[in-house]
Design a protein around this motif. Sequence first.
Motif, mmCIF file in Angstrom:
data_model
loop_
_atom_site.group_PDB
_atom_site.id
_atom_site.type_symbol
_atom_site.label_atom_id
_atom_site.label_comp_id
_atom_site.label_asym_id
_atom_site.label_seq_id
_atom_site.Cartn_x
_atom_site.Cartn_y
_atom_site.Cartn_z
ATOM 1 N N LYS A 169 0.861 -1.183 0.000
ATOM 2 C CA LYS A 169 0.000 0.000 0.000
ATOM 3 C C LYS A 169 0.900 1.237 0.000
ATOM 4 O O LYS A 169 1.218 1.782 1.054
ATOM 5 C CB LYS A 169 -0.900 -0.037 1.248
ATOM 6 C CG LYS A 169 -1.955 1.026 1.254
ATOM 7 C CD LYS A 169 -2.887 0.906 2.461
ATOM 8 C CE LYS A 169 -3.894 2.024 2.455
ATOM 9 N NZ LYS A 169 -4.723 2.069 3.658
ATOM 10 N N PRO A 170 1.322 1.677 -1.178
ATOM 11 C CA PRO A 170 2.327 2.758 -1.266
ATOM 12 C C PRO A 170 1.893 4.072 -0.616
ATOM 13 O O PRO A 170 2.743 4.863 -0.216
ATOM 14 C CB PRO A 170 2.521 2.934 -2.775
ATOM 15 C CG PRO A 170 2.100 1.624 -3.364
ATOM 16 C CD PRO A 170 0.995 1.106 -2.487
ATOM 17 N N ASP A 171 0.568 4.311 -0.508
ATOM 18 C CA ASP A 171 0.121 5.546 0.140
ATOM 19 C C ASP A 171 -0.381 5.279 1.559
ATOM 20 O O ASP A 171 -1.287 5.949 2.051
ATOM 21 C CB ASP A 171 -0.973 6.220 -0.693
ATOM 22 C CG ASP A 171 -2.221 5.356 -0.799
ATOM 23 O OD1 ASP A 171 -2.139 4.134 -0.492
ATOM 24 O OD2 ASP A 171 -3.286 5.886 -1.183
ATOM 25 N N SER A 175 7.609 7.740 -1.328
ATOM 26 C CA SER A 175 7.143 8.991 -1.949
ATOM 27 C C SER A 175 5.670 9.295 -1.695
ATOM 28 O O SER A 175 5.265 10.447 -1.710
ATOM 29 C CB SER A 175 7.420 8.974 -3.456
ATOM 30 O OG SER A 175 6.729 7.905 -4.067
ATOM 31 N N ARG A 176 4.869 8.260 -1.434
ATOM 32 C CA ARG A 176 3.434 8.524 -1.201
ATOM 33 C C ARG A 176 3.012 8.200 0.236
ATOM 34 O O ARG A 176 1.827 8.266 0.575
ATOM 35 C CB ARG A 176 2.602 7.716 -2.201
ATOM 36 C CG ARG A 176 2.819 8.198 -3.636
ATOM 37 C CD ARG A 176 2.194 7.244 -4.632
ATOM 38 N NE ARG A 176 0.747 7.143 -4.458
ATOM 39 C CZ ARG A 176 0.009 6.099 -4.872
ATOM 40 N NH1 ARG A 176 0.595 5.083 -5.473
ATOM 41 N NH2 ARG A 176 -1.293 6.083 -4.664
ATOM 42 N N VAL A 234 15.262 9.514 3.416
ATOM 43 C CA VAL A 234 14.431 8.706 2.518
ATOM 44 C C VAL A 234 13.641 9.641 1.605
ATOM 45 O O VAL A 234 13.573 10.855 1.854
ATOM 46 C CB VAL A 234 13.464 7.770 3.303
ATOM 47 C CG1 VAL A 234 14.241 6.736 4.106
ATOM 48 C CG2 VAL A 234 12.512 8.564 4.199
ATOM 49 N N ASN A 235 13.012 9.073 0.572
ATOM 50 C CA ASN A 235 12.323 9.925 -0.402
ATOM 51 C C ASN A 235 10.883 10.210 0.016
ATOM 52 O O ASN A 235 9.966 10.106 -0.786
ATOM 53 C CB ASN A 235 12.371 9.280 -1.796
ATOM 54 C CG ASN A 235 11.532 8.021 -1.888
ATOM 55 O OD1 ASN A 235 11.381 7.305 -0.894
ATOM 56 N ND2 ASN A 235 10.985 7.735 -3.049
ATOM 57 N N ALA A 280 5.829 17.197 3.486
ATOM 58 C CA ALA A 280 4.475 17.751 3.642
ATOM 59 C C ALA A 280 3.501 16.660 4.090
ATOM 60 O O ALA A 280 2.440 16.956 4.640
ATOM 61 C CB ALA A 280 4.016 18.358 2.322
ATOM 62 N N ASN A 281 3.884 15.406 3.852
ATOM 63 C CA ASN A 281 3.029 14.286 4.268
ATOM 64 C C ASN A 281 3.416 13.733 5.636
ATOM 65 O O ASN A 281 2.977 12.643 6.016
ATOM 66 C CB ASN A 281 3.105 13.162 3.229
ATOM 67 C CG ASN A 281 2.476 13.561 1.918
ATOM 68 O OD1 ASN A 281 1.634 14.458 1.883
ATOM 69 N ND2 ASN A 281 2.895 12.927 0.840
#
Length: 245
Positions: A27-29, A59-60, A92-93, A97-98
């Motif tokens: 679950k990338p996000d 990233s997500r 890490v990438n 903002a998240n």
Amino acid sequence: MQVIVTKSYDESCQVVAQMFCELIRQKPDCKLGLATGGTPVPMYKKLIEANKAGEVDFSRVRTVNLDEYCGIPATHPQSYRYFMDENLFDHVNIDKANTYVANGLGDAAANAAALEQKVREGGAADLQLLGIGNNGHIAFNEAGDALVAEAHIEQLTESTINANARFFASREEVPTSAITMGMADILAAKKIVLMANGPAKADAIRGLIGDGRITTQNPSTLLKLHPDVVVVIEEELAKAAGWQG
Ligand code: PGA
């Protein structure tokens, strides 16, 4: 509750890092609940290595941290925002903002409301990481006669101030209060993984895994109310806590 007993603290970190990597791949996000303190530092190093090796993509990913000291700015080297940047986010990438770490300065009630909103925003955390205090605290929900469900300001106990003094130049510099997720916020996570190591945690871990009792005098015992909790400890601590398997 599932208890995983490893051969070493390093193996514990490997097991927990693996759980995070598998979730992020599936679950990338995903939404992660993150923790600070000495215990997760080597586990975060493994996540950094995995990210650098191209094995996991942040990233997500979205994150919300458990707590933050009151009275020190985010730029203070002992603030938990600083800790997260230094020990994970800067390497890490992830999109910062998240990432969310509560504000420990200014209007306490507004800061607690903002943390509560972040806990709820976009639904429950997919995986919440926890450490445990010598007194059984989780996040900064301190042992005592009562616990608080939602995000709030907590006065730190002597035990916690003493334990955290090692990170400050002197005991007097340790903040005496903190903003923290409440017990309901933590228990709302879909899955929880608690890591502990070292003999100072033996009493707290005995209360958590030794029997079915729940008490506010060891806040970690409320995790027994959650259907999907994994406790990862090394065999020395398991033995010290009287774990029979
Ligand atoms: P520690 O703190 O990882 O520095 O031992 C854990 C905690 O207080 O929750």
